[in-house]
Design a protein around this motif. Structure first.
Motif, PDB file in Angstrom:
ATOM      1  N   ARG A   1       0.840  -1.189   0.000  1.00  0.00           N
ATOM      2  CA  ARG A   1       0.000   0.000   0.000  1.00  0.00           C
ATOM      3  C   ARG A   1       0.879   1.244   0.000  1.00  0.00           C
ATOM      4  NH1 ARG A   1      -3.853   0.851   5.029  1.00  0.00           N
ATOM      5  NH2 ARG A   1      -1.798   1.066   5.984  1.00  0.00           N
ATOM      6  N   PRO A   2       0.632   2.213  -0.904  1.00  0.00           N
ATOM      7  CA  PRO A   2       1.484   3.392  -0.964  1.00  0.00           C
ATOM      8  C   PRO A   2       1.321   4.229   0.294  1.00  0.00           C
ATOM      9  CG  PRO A   2      -0.454   3.662  -2.367  1.00  0.00           C
ATOM     10  CD  PRO A   2      -0.447   2.238  -1.906  1.00  0.00           C
ATOM     11  N   PRO A   3       2.382   4.918   0.705  1.00  0.00           N
ATOM     12  CA  PRO A   3       2.296   5.732   1.912  1.00  0.00           C
ATOM     13  C   PRO A   3       1.363   6.907   1.716  1.00  0.00           C
ATOM     14  CG  PRO A   3       4.360   6.128   0.755  1.00  0.00           C
ATOM     15  CD  PRO A   3       3.689   4.982   0.073  1.00  0.00           C
ATOM     16  N   THR A   4       0.632   7.229   2.730  1.00  0.00           N
ATOM     17  CA  THR A   4      -0.298   8.341   2.689  1.00  0.00           C
ATOM     18  C   THR A   4       0.218   9.467   3.559  1.00  0.00           C
ATOM     19  OG1 THR A   4      -1.553   7.458   4.551  1.00  0.00           O
ATOM     20  CG2 THR A   4      -2.231   6.773   2.347  1.00  0.00           C
TER      21      THR A   4
ATOM     22  N   GLY B   1       2.829  11.626   8.313  1.00  0.00           N
ATOM     23  CA  GLY B   1       2.674  12.536   9.439  1.00  0.00           C
ATOM     24  C   GLY B   1       2.897  11.857  10.763  1.00  0.00           C
ATOM     25  N   ASN B   2       2.350  10.649  10.928  1.00  0.00           N
ATOM     26  CA  ASN B   2       2.518   9.950  12.187  1.00  0.00           C
ATOM     27  C   ASN B   2       3.914   9.367  12.339  1.00  0.00           C
ATOM     28  OD1 ASN B   2      -0.194   9.623  13.803  1.00  0.00           O
ATOM     29  ND2 ASN B   2      -0.722   9.551  11.642  1.00  0.00           N
TER      30      ASN B   2
ATOM     31  N   SER C   1       6.509   2.940   9.212  1.00  0.00           N
ATOM     32  CA  SER C   1       7.475   3.011   8.114  1.00  0.00           C
ATOM     33  C   SER C   1       7.790   1.631   7.570  1.00  0.00           C
ATOM     34  CB  SER C   1       8.755   3.694   8.597  1.00  0.00           C
ATOM     35  OG  SER C   1       8.490   5.006   9.026  1.00  0.00           O
ATOM     36  N   VAL C   2       7.907   0.648   8.472  1.00  0.00           N
ATOM     37  CA  VAL C   2       8.255  -0.710   8.037  1.00  0.00           C
ATOM     38  C   VAL C   2       7.091  -1.372   7.315  1.00  0.00           C
ATOM     39  CG1 VAL C   2       8.888  -3.017   8.852  1.00  0.00           C
ATOM     40  CG2 VAL C   2      10.014  -1.000   9.810  1.00  0.00           C
TER      41      VAL C   2
ATOM     42  N   ILE D   1       5.346   1.782   4.089  1.00  0.00           N
ATOM     43  CA  ILE D   1       6.129   2.413   3.029  1.00  0.00           C
ATOM     44  C   ILE D   1       6.814   1.325   2.218  1.00  0.00           C
ATOM     45  CG2 ILE D   1       8.064   3.956   2.525  1.00  0.00           C
ATOM     46  CD1 ILE D   1       7.346   5.572   4.943  1.00  0.00           C
ATOM     47  N   PRO D   2       6.619   1.298   0.909  1.00  0.00           N
ATOM     48  CA  PRO D   2       7.229   0.239   0.084  1.00  0.00           C
ATOM     49  C   PRO D   2       8.737   0.381   0.012  1.00  0.00           C
ATOM     50  CG  PRO D   2       6.158   1.872  -1.300  1.00  0.00           C
ATOM     51  CD  PRO D   2       5.788   2.213   0.110  1.00  0.00           C
ATOM     52  N   THR D   3       9.377  -0.714  -0.391  1.00  0.00           N
ATOM     53  CA  THR D   3      10.830  -0.710  -0.492  1.00  0.00           C
ATOM     54  C   THR D   3      11.310   0.259  -1.558  1.00  0.00           C
ATOM     55  OG1 THR D   3      10.847  -3.036   0.162  1.00  0.00           O
ATOM     56  CG2 THR D   3      12.857  -2.166  -0.842  1.00  0.00           C
ATOM     57  N   SER D   4      10.612   0.309  -2.680  1.00  0.00           N
ATOM     58  CA  SER D   4      10.960   1.219  -3.760  1.00  0.00           C
ATOM     59  C   SER D   4       9.739   2.048  -4.104  1.00  0.00           C
ATOM     60  CB  SER D   4      11.431   0.443  -4.992  1.00  0.00           C
ATOM     61  OG  SER D   4      11.687   1.320  -6.061  1.00  0.00           O
TER      62      SER D   4
END
Length: 317
Positions: free
Chosen positions: A6-9, A14-15, A91-92, A95-98
């Motif tokens: 899932r792409p970071p939002t 923010g968190n 973050s782990v 957030i995707p690796t790339s």
């Protein structure tokens, strides 16, 4: 086959930086590889996360001002630890690796070439010597340095010059954060769609001059609140526009290096700011920040009108 992630939002970013917002005022998040149509608008939206952290952080400190001495000291550190722990988990997991798209692969390094190190002076020098890059980078550093000095000394100025208590200084910091959220999240993105980057950069420097002249004449916290929207607009426009211009001027493979250079400007101000700002404030008073900001940005504005930086960058593209 890569596992879809899932792409970071904005909530995730923010968190993940919420702990920093409890202890530091301006630590801009750097995750500019997210795919957005307009880099300038994307940078402005992303940067609005940082003042939101400032509002939450100043509100937390303000709520702790009424506690006894021990909770007042330890609670912010404990809350920052928990928030950073939550940010690590987000973050782990989120957030995707790339963050690069499948079709935007960076060019491979030439065979037999030297592998780039973490701190490569040759690569940095090569990027700064590209057409139009060095003037824009100098504008970013020189124009924002006087206001950076003022912001580094802001907590001392609010209590010494404005005679504010801890709770009142927290309210003022929250007001600054709300202004930055609104201007950087909404205003800068809309302006970037209607005006060119060169026009926005000149406008930010011009507003810096006007705000510097007003800061040299201010005598109360009310005066500072009146000139604060102009100061926030100049800071946001300068950072967003210069970051966008510099990343567009380099190749996709050098975007990370250029963003690292842009991010190094603020630590430079934080390193030199306390010593230089304290000396200037003690020797000449608070009005010296406004006079220096007016003089420096007036010279920068004259240089921008005389030197065709933007035409050079357009020809290079």
């Amino acid at each position: 086959m890569p596992i879809p992630t899932r792409p970071p939002t904005a909530w995730t970013l923010g968190n993940s930086g919420a702990g920093r917002g409890l202890t530091f005022s301006f630590v801009p998040p750097r995750c500019t590889s997210l795919r957005v149509p307009d880099p300038c608008e994307g940078l402005s939206r992303q940067g609005s996360v940082c003042p939101e952290q400032q509002v939450r952080g100043s509100g937390t400190f303000r709520a702790l001002c009424g506690l006894s001495v021990a909770p007042r000291i330890h609670c912010p550190a404990c809350l920052a630890f928990l928030a950073n722990l939550l940010g690590t988990v987000l973050s782990v997991t989120c957030i995707p690796t790339s963050t690069k798209g499948a079709g935007t692969q960076a060019p491979a390094a030439p065979a037999g070439g030297d592998r780039a190190s973490v701190f490569d002076l040759k690569a940095i020098t090569r990027l700064l010597l590209l057409p139009g890059v060095l003037p824009v980078f100098l504008v970013k550093v020189v124009s924002g340095f006087p206001s950076g000095l003022f912001m580094v000394m802001f907590s001392v100025i609010s209590m010494d010059f404005f005679q504010l208590g801890a709770a009142q200084a927290g309210y003022l910091a929250s007001f600054f954060g709300v202004l930055q959220m609104v201007i950087q999240g909404l205003v800068i993105g809309q302006l970037s769609q209607r005006f060119s980057e060169g026009a926005l950069l000149r406008a930010s420097v011009l507003v810096f001059c006007v705000v510097g002249l007003a800061m040299a004449l201010m005598s109360s916290v009310l005066h500072f609140c009146l000139l604060m929207p102009g100061l926030v607009f100049s800071l946001c426009a300068l950072n967003v526009v210069t970051d966008s211009m510099l990343t567009k001027a380099v190749s996709a493979a050098d975007t990370g290096t250029m963003l690292g250079l842009c991010a190094a400007v603020q630590p430079l101000t934080r390193t030199l700011g306390p010593a230089l700002g304290g000396f200037l404030c003690r020797r000449f008073g608070v009005s010296v920040f406004g006079r220096v900001q007016f003089a420096v940005n007036l010279l920068v504005l004259l240089a921008l009108w005389k030197q065709p930086v933007f035409q050079k960058m357009d020809k290079a593209r």
